[in-house]
Design an enzyme around this catalytic site. Structure first.
Site, PDB file in Angstrom:
ATOM      1  CD  GLU A  40      -2.283   1.222   2.955  1.00 24.08           C
ATOM      2  OE1 GLU A  40      -1.697   0.621   3.882  1.00 24.08           O
ATOM      3  OE2 GLU A  40      -3.376   1.824   3.074  1.00 24.08           O
ATOM      4  CG  ASN A  58      -4.902   3.854   0.416  1.00 18.84           C
ATOM      5  OD1 ASN A  58      -4.135   3.337  -0.414  1.00 18.84           O
ATOM      6  ND2 ASN A  58      -4.716   3.796   1.717  1.00 18.84           N
ATOM      7  CE  LYS A  70      -7.297   1.071   3.739  1.00 16.31           C
ATOM      8  NZ  LYS A  70      -6.053   1.552   4.420  1.00 16.31           N
ATOM      9  CD  GLU A  91      -5.576   4.543   5.757  1.00 15.76           C
ATOM     10  OE1 GLU A  91      -5.127   3.695   6.533  1.00 15.76           O
ATOM     11  OE2 GLU A  91      -6.007   4.251   4.626  1.00 15.76           O
ATOM     12  CB  CYS A 144      -4.079  -1.505   4.335  1.00 17.15           C
ATOM     13  SG  CYS A 144      -3.182  -1.512   5.887  1.00 17.15           S
ATOM     14  CG  ASN A 149       1.930   1.518   4.367  1.00 14.88           C
ATOM     15  OD1 ASN A 149       2.420   2.617   4.140  1.00 14.88           O
ATOM     16  ND2 ASN A 149       1.956   0.580   3.454  1.00 14.88           N
TER      17      ASN A 149
HETATM   18  N1  ING Z   1      -3.445   0.291   8.558  1.00 18.44           N
HETATM   19  C1  ING Z   1      -3.994  -0.468   9.632  1.00 18.44           C
HETATM   20  C2  ING Z   1      -4.478  -1.844   9.188  1.00 18.44           C
HETATM   21  O1  ING Z   1      -5.659  -2.084   8.999  1.00 18.44           O
HETATM   22  C3  ING Z   1      -5.159  -0.357  11.711  1.00 18.44           C
HETATM   23  C4  ING Z   1      -5.063   0.275  10.360  1.00 18.44           C
HETATM   24  C5  ING Z   1      -4.267   0.024  12.700  1.00 18.44           C
HETATM   25  C6  ING Z   1      -6.095  -1.326  11.964  1.00 18.44           C
HETATM   26  C7  ING Z   1      -4.351  -0.540  13.957  1.00 18.44           C
HETATM   27  C8  ING Z   1      -6.195  -1.902  13.228  1.00 18.44           C
HETATM   28  C9  ING Z   1      -5.305  -1.525  14.218  1.00 18.44           C
HETATM   29  O2  ING Z   1      -3.614  -2.699   9.081  1.00 18.44           O
HETATM   30  C10 ING Z   1      -4.046   0.707   7.412  1.00 18.44           C
HETATM   31  N2  ING Z   1      -3.309   1.480   6.588  1.00 18.44           N
HETATM   32  O3  ING Z   1      -5.203   0.424   7.127  1.00 18.44           O
END
Ligand code: ING
Length: 312
Positions: free
Chosen positions: A47, A110, A127, A146, A172, A197
């Protein structure tokens, strides 16, 4: 009978705010060359592969924000990558921040693209499941904006018949939602390509261990693979970006849910596996033969209800 495709999961190490797209593309080209040497025919990148994970930064100046987006694909910095991949006859996917004018308005997504071995952009995905928040949140150990910087994707969850198989993409956070895989599973998807990420720490639950977060990462992809009898290729951008650690865990998951290859490092690393797309057939024809076993008359709330409605 086997329809084997050798896949390279091209994990990227950290991309700093100061790193230029040219420098990043050179790193992507080095992984592409290694994939060529190892006779891969498809390479998957993370991503937002061209820039740092900028949604961690609380920015309000639109010009500053828009520096992180691509207005054309390929653009001047990515054209050399497209050209080299075509030269090698390698298909690829990668994620990037897309700025596009549609209906007389600017939109920001995204995005991930799928390019075939002849250099044609076969597919685009934007996304859908955007995590995080819009406004600055002091309760978080780090920001995850985001929902401020991207619109919800408007292309659905397409599957494309290309490079000898049925291929889909997600990005992601999408990988954590069963609906993502099932919507592609209902189109017969045989391999799902995704990049992520993911911060090492959960901004809302600092006590959650890195081991638990990696467990959730692989659990989500393994479940999606198994429950839809599809390969899943999950590729990290990892390492410490301007002091903010992202976790690695790049993995190639077989249609039976088992991880067949995974990264050992938190830097640029090519993880390679032979993916027999015909290995998806058994699950699709037996335990997850959707036509034989699904009961959609009971599934209404999945599509018609957003949040929880608990009984009184
Ligand atoms: N990153 C994270 C993911 O879904 C996240 C967002 C962070 C989800 C912490 C849950 C806990 O892997 C992205 N970019 O979506």
């Amino acid at each position: 009978m086997s329809r084997n495709i050798r896949v390279g999961a091209a994990q990227l190490g950290p991309i700093q705010l100061a790193d230029t797209r040219e420098v990043v593309v050179e790193r992507m080209l080095a992984l592409l060359h290694q994939a060529h040497e190892e006779r891969c025919s498809l390479v998957v990148y993370p991503e937002l592969a061209l820039t740092t994970f900028f949604p961690r930064w609380d920015m309000s100046d639109q010009e500053e924000i828009d520096n992180f987006y691509e207005r054309e694909m390929p653009g001047p910095e990515t054209r050399p990558f497209f050209d080299r991949a075509k030269e090698y006859g390698i298909g690829f996917s990668f994620g990037y921040a897309e700025l596009v004018e549609e209906g007389g308005k600017l939109h920001r997504y995204n995005t991930a693209i799928l390019v075939d071995s002849e250099g044609h952009i076969v597919g685009k995905y934007r996304k859908v499941h955007l995590p995080g928040h819009v406004e600055h949140d002091d309760d978080r150990t780090h920001q995850h904006l985001e929902k401020r910087y991207f619109e919800v994707g408007n292309l659905g969850f397409p599957v494309w018949r290309t490079m000898g198989g049925l291929m889909g993409m997600c990005v992601c956070n999408d990988r954590r939602w069963p609906e993502t895989y099932r919507l592609m599973g209902l189109q017969g998807v045989e391999i799902v390509l995704l990049g992520y990420n993911t911060p090492v720490t959960n901004s809302l639950s600092p006590d959650e261990s890195p081991e638990t977060r990696m467990f959730h990462n692989h659990l989500s992809m393994q479940a999606g693979a198994y429950q839809n009898s599809t390969w899943v290729v999950g590729v990290a951008k990892a390492g410490i970006e301007d002091g903010h650690p992202l976790f690695a865990g790049t993995a190639i998951v077989a249609p039976n849910g088992e991880i067949v290859a995974q990264a050992d490092t938190e830097t640029d690393e090519l993880v390679v596996a032979d993916c027999d797309l015909d290995a998806t057939k058994f699950g699709k024809e037996t335990i997850f033969n959707f036509a034989a076993h699904r009961r959609i008359e009971h599934y209404g709330p999945i599509a018609n209800q957003t949040g929880v409605q608990a009984p009184n």
